[in-house]
Write a protein that holds these residues in place. Structure first.
Motif, PDB file in Angstrom:
ATOM      1  N   LEU A   1       0.836  -1.190   0.000  1.00  0.00           N
ATOM      2  CA  LEU A   1       0.000   0.000   0.000  1.00  0.00           C
ATOM      3  C   LEU A   1       0.873   1.243   0.000  1.00  0.00           C
ATOM      4  O   LEU A   1       1.939   1.273   0.612  1.00  0.00           O
ATOM      5  CB  LEU A   1      -0.900   0.011   1.240  1.00  0.00           C
TER       6      LEU A   1
ATOM      7  N   THR B   1       2.236   4.732   1.100  1.00  0.00           N
ATOM      8  CA  THR B   1       2.324   5.397   2.390  1.00  0.00           C
ATOM      9  C   THR B   1       2.874   6.791   2.185  1.00  0.00           C
ATOM     10  O   THR B   1       3.044   7.261   1.064  1.00  0.00           O
ATOM     11  CB  THR B   1       3.267   4.614   3.328  1.00  0.00           C
TER      12      THR B   1
ATOM     13  N   GLN C   1      -1.536   9.853   1.869  1.00  0.00           N
ATOM     14  CA  GLN C   1      -2.130   8.555   1.575  1.00  0.00           C
ATOM     15  C   GLN C   1      -3.263   8.663   0.558  1.00  0.00           C
ATOM     16  O   GLN C   1      -3.657   7.671  -0.055  1.00  0.00           O
ATOM     17  CB  GLN C   1      -2.660   7.919   2.861  1.00  0.00           C
TER      18      GLN C   1
ATOM     19  N   THR D   1      -4.776   7.279  -5.165  1.00  0.00           N
ATOM     20  CA  THR D   1      -5.916   6.395  -4.980  1.00  0.00           C
ATOM     21  C   THR D   1      -6.853   6.479  -6.180  1.00  0.00           C
ATOM     22  O   THR D   1      -6.836   7.453  -6.928  1.00  0.00           O
ATOM     23  CB  THR D   1      -6.693   6.764  -3.703  1.00  0.00           C
TER      24      THR D   1
ATOM     25  N   CYS E   1      -9.880  -3.296  -3.486  1.00  0.00           N
ATOM     26  CA  CYS E   1      -9.809  -2.156  -2.565  1.00  0.00           C
ATOM     27  C   CYS E   1      -9.540  -2.632  -1.139  1.00  0.00           C
ATOM     28  O   CYS E   1     -10.471  -2.763  -0.335  1.00  0.00           O
ATOM     29  CB  CYS E   1     -11.108  -1.352  -2.600  1.00  0.00           C
ATOM     30  N   PRO E   2      -8.286  -2.904  -0.791  1.00  0.00           N
ATOM     31  CA  PRO E   2      -7.999  -3.359   0.576  1.00  0.00           C
ATOM     32  C   PRO E   2      -8.095  -2.244   1.612  1.00  0.00           C
ATOM     33  O   PRO E   2      -8.204  -2.520   2.806  1.00  0.00           O
ATOM     34  CB  PRO E   2      -6.563  -3.882   0.471  1.00  0.00           C
ATOM     35  N   LYS E   3      -8.041  -0.984   1.137  1.00  0.00           N
ATOM     36  CA  LYS E   3      -8.093   0.141   2.071  1.00  0.00           C
ATOM     37  C   LYS E   3      -8.963   1.236   1.480  1.00  0.00           C
ATOM     38  O   LYS E   3      -8.701   1.734   0.388  1.00  0.00           O
ATOM     39  CB  LYS E   3      -6.689   0.671   2.351  1.00  0.00           C
TER      40      LYS E   3
ATOM     41  N   THR F   1     -11.012   6.094   7.335  1.00  0.00           N
ATOM     42  CA  THR F   1     -10.428   4.981   6.605  1.00  0.00           C
ATOM     43  C   THR F   1     -10.951   3.674   7.161  1.00  0.00           C
ATOM     44  O   THR F   1     -11.347   3.582   8.336  1.00  0.00           O
ATOM     45  CB  THR F   1      -8.888   5.009   6.668  1.00  0.00           C
TER      46      THR F   1
ATOM     47  N   VAL G   1     -10.055  -0.667   6.745  1.00  0.00           N
ATOM     48  CA  VAL G   1      -9.258  -1.751   6.185  1.00  0.00           C
ATOM     49  C   VAL G   1      -9.923  -3.077   6.526  1.00  0.00           C
ATOM     50  O   VAL G   1     -10.796  -3.161   7.393  1.00  0.00           O
ATOM     51  CB  VAL G   1      -7.809  -1.722   6.726  1.00  0.00           C
ATOM     52  N   ASN G   2      -9.494  -4.125   5.818  1.00  0.00           N
ATOM     53  CA  ASN G   2      -9.998  -5.483   6.067  1.00  0.00           C
ATOM     54  C   ASN G   2     -11.518  -5.552   5.963  1.00  0.00           C
ATOM     55  O   ASN G   2     -12.214  -6.035   6.864  1.00  0.00           O
ATOM     56  CB  ASN G   2      -9.544  -5.980   7.445  1.00  0.00           C
TER      57      ASN G   2
ATOM     58  N   CYS H   1      -9.910   4.397  -2.993  1.00  0.00           N
ATOM     59  CA  CYS H   1      -9.199   3.278  -2.396  1.00  0.00           C
ATOM     60  C   CYS H   1      -7.843   3.122  -3.054  1.00  0.00           C
ATOM     61  O   CYS H   1      -7.632   3.536  -4.195  1.00  0.00           O
ATOM     62  CB  CYS H   1     -10.002   1.977  -2.508  1.00  0.00           C
TER      63      CYS H   1
END
Length: 642
Positions: A212, A214, A320, A324, A347-349, A390, A392-393, A420
């Motif tokens: 991802l 950063t 961040q 995206t 889209c993990p985040k 935000t 995640v997961n 994302c």
């Protein structure tokens, strides 16, 4: 005595300086192709009647890229014989797989190919009546000179590491001399492997690490300490080589150079750059009726923060958001209560941004809900005018509802952007499909779309592990509601779709796509505005460049598509000293032709103060009650004496 088709070898032996060597080699190539006329206008295949300039250029670029990757990177990619008069569909797929296996950025490469091919095709519209541009009317001397001039401009731009300019000049060169593969090989020979690779847009993918993004990926925030807001943004855009990127700008004072707004918008659109504007709240006496760059931010899909204080908003958090993919972007009132969105497995985040001009309460909890799950995202930024969440997961993918809290004030209007950090990148381009004397034929849109006119949307998706089986394209307004537009989408290959439609009468829209039965959703950052007034440069008999002591006139055409007479204002501005404003009244359905005079250097400036070749961006900006519009022209000029 030599027979027709024969050339003495001594004619093609370069004997003087590098510039003369290049001139001779290119002159020989032109002469050879003229004598072998059947090969003069063909790429490495013989095009069928339906093959376009764009397709011919793409095929030649794919072919020479395979040669390049084999030689420079020792990559084993199978070459395909081209015998049917059409470029094999497998050629693009083979190249795409080669890029993917070696972690090259396919998105950047295909963007570069598209720019070169589009600049080629645009000549038919922009220089339609200029005989040397097409070798019409037996204008071989003029056409040959045009090729050599533009080729040299492209070569000089490569040497100056201005690869965007090189793509522009070279694409235009290809239209006149359509031996695309041969001239690409010469360009490679006249530069070096690294420079030619940069010209083609070959680079390592930013997603090669599968990590991802950063704050380490965040390079620069543009801080403007005076009122020359658009001048500073224009300079930053011109020097930006990264496509599909974000520029964050801290603005302290209202702009006094609004005449550069069109220049900034045109470059940001071409490079797919999103511009975020942060108004420095530590500077007092600022009012909302002053220009801090809001419109530029809105039209490029950026976030506008009314009050910004760096001590309250960590910049590493903002970093961040820079790389995206936008899933949705709407302006709404909180009384709407919820916003439906499709979240896919790439889209993990997830990021959710809220910005507003109204003061909001500090506590502003939101939720994401499905029938089976309720999630509460973590808040990253919590100020009165800007909030970032935000998540995640995400446990499941598909349709989710974002639930807004009850603040007790339903009149608060928010600008909401969902994005994302995804490897699935989709983007669209809008092409006009006009049949008029202003923008004839199908050309890439420079300014605002004309209401009621035909248009084509080309959509491409990359870095997709799961193939997209179905894709739907729609137009939505700024509140996210679909516009009533009849659109037909057909798939061109596994990564490209063509949509034919009519521009609606709505004032503005974004292009929204849903794929695989709405499991995937993306929306264009660019906000397209519409108009009933068209404006276009006419480049008939315009020489390819000026010298610093010369000036020239450039014609343009205005057309009123409204059903009543319209009074409009036209602003003509280049990036040097030229500035002119005119007013016109044009009857319904009528056109107006006029011209501007272009002087390449600022007054009282010496040619020794600037580089040998500069590129002037000229913009025509129209404002009227029937909507605004613009057209731009890149114009090169030399500062050295003939």
């Amino acid at each position: 005595m030599r027979m027709r088709g024969e050339i003495s070898k001594t004619m093609c032996i370069p004997q003087e300086t590098q510039a003369h060597e290049i001139f001779k080699r290119l002159s020989c190539l032109i002469l050879i192709l003229m004598l072998h006329f059947n090969d003069a206008f063909n790429p490495p295949f013989t095009p069928t009647n339906g093959t376009t300039h764009h397709e011919m250029t793409e095929c030649a670029l794919y072919t020479v890229t395979i040669d390049y990757l084999k030689k420079v990177y020792k990559i084993n990619i199978k070459s395909l014989a081209i015998t049917t008069g059409e470029c094999p569909a497998k050629l693009e797929n083979l190249l795409k797989q080669g890029f993917k296996k070696n972690s090259f950025d396919w998105l950047r490469y295909t963007y570069t190919v598209n720019i070169i091919a589009t600049k080629n095709a645009l000549i038919d519209a922009e220089e339609q009546l200029n005989a040397p541009s097409h070798f019409d009317s037996e204008s071989f001397p003029g056409g040959s000179k045009l090729i050599i001039d533009r080729y040299q401009l492209a070569l000089n731009a490569i040497k100056s590491k201005k690869f965007d300019d090189a793509n522009d000049f070279f694409g235009k060169t290809l239209h006149t001399l359509q031996a695309t593969y041969k001239i690409l090989k010469q360009l490679w020979n006249d530069t070096n492997d690294q420079a030619f690779g940069n010209f083609l847009g070959i680079s390592k993918s930013i997603f090669a690490s599968k990590a991802l993004l950063t704050s380490d990926a965040y390079a620069f925030i543009l801080k403007i300490q005076d009122s020359h807001v658009y001048t500073a943004i224009l300079e930053k855009l011109e020097n930006t080589t990264t496509k599909f990127s974000t520029i964050d700008v801290i603005v302290s004072y209202p702009a006094v150079d609004k005449y550069y707004k069109t220049h900034c918008l045109s470059i940001a659109t071409e490079k797919h750059v999103r511009i975020n504007i942060y108004r420095n709240s530590t500077v007092l006496n600022s009012t909302d009726d002053e220009d801090y760059g809001y419109d530029l931010c809105r039209l490029t899909g950026g976030t506008y923060i009314r009050y910004f204080n760096a001590t309250l908003m960590p910049l590493n958090i903002l970093s961040q958001l820079s790389n995206t993919q936008t899933i949705d972007h709407v302006s709404l009132q909180i009384k709407s209560k919820k916003l439906a969105v499709n979240i896919d497995q790439s889209c993990p985040k997830l990021f959710i941004e809220f910005s507003t001009n109204n003061i909001t309460v500090e506590a502003f909890p939101i939720q994401l809900q499905t029938r089976d799950n309720t999630l509460i995202p973590m808040i990253l930024v919590n100020t009165s005018f800007f909030k970032v969440y935000t998540l995640v997961n995400i446990p499941s993918f598909g349709r989710w509802n974002i639930i807004f809290p009850n603040t007790g004030n339903n009149n608060i209007r928010f600008d909401v952007r969902l994005s994302c950090a995804s490897e699935l990148i989709c983007w669209s381009q809008l092409f006009t499909d006009n049949r008029n004397n202003v923008h004839p034929g199908g050309v890439e849109l420079h300014g605002n779309a004309i209401q009621g006119h035909k248009a084509n949307i080309v959509t491409q998706c990359f870095n997709n592990d799961d193939r997209i089986n179905t894709l739907k394209v729609m137009l939505v307004n700024e509140t996210g509601h679909p516009l009533h537009v009849v659109a037909k989408t057909t798939q061109q290959n596994d990564a490209k779709w063509l949509t034919k439609l009519t521009i609606p009468s709505a004032q503005s829209f974004r292009i929204k796509i849903t794929a695989n039965n709405k499991k995937i959703q993306r929306i264009s950052d660019k906000l397209y505005e519409t108009s009933q007034i068209d404006v276009s440069f006419n480049l008939t008999n315009v020489q390819p460049f000026l010298y610093y002591y010369e000036h020239t006139s450039i014609s343009f055409t205005l057309k009123n598509y409204a059903k009543q007479p319209i009074t409009l204002t036209l602003l003509a501005k280049d990036t040097n000293n030229y500035f002119e404003q005119k007013q016109y009244t044009i009857a319904a359905g009528q056109t107006k032709d006029d011209k501007i005079w272009l002087y390449p250097l600022p007054m009282n400036n010496s040619s020794t103060d600037v580089p040998d070749i500069q590129k002037d961006l000229v913009a025509l900006t129209v404002t009227s009650t029937a909507g605004g519009n613009y057209d731009v022209l890149d114009y090169p000029f030399r500062t050295a004496i003939k």
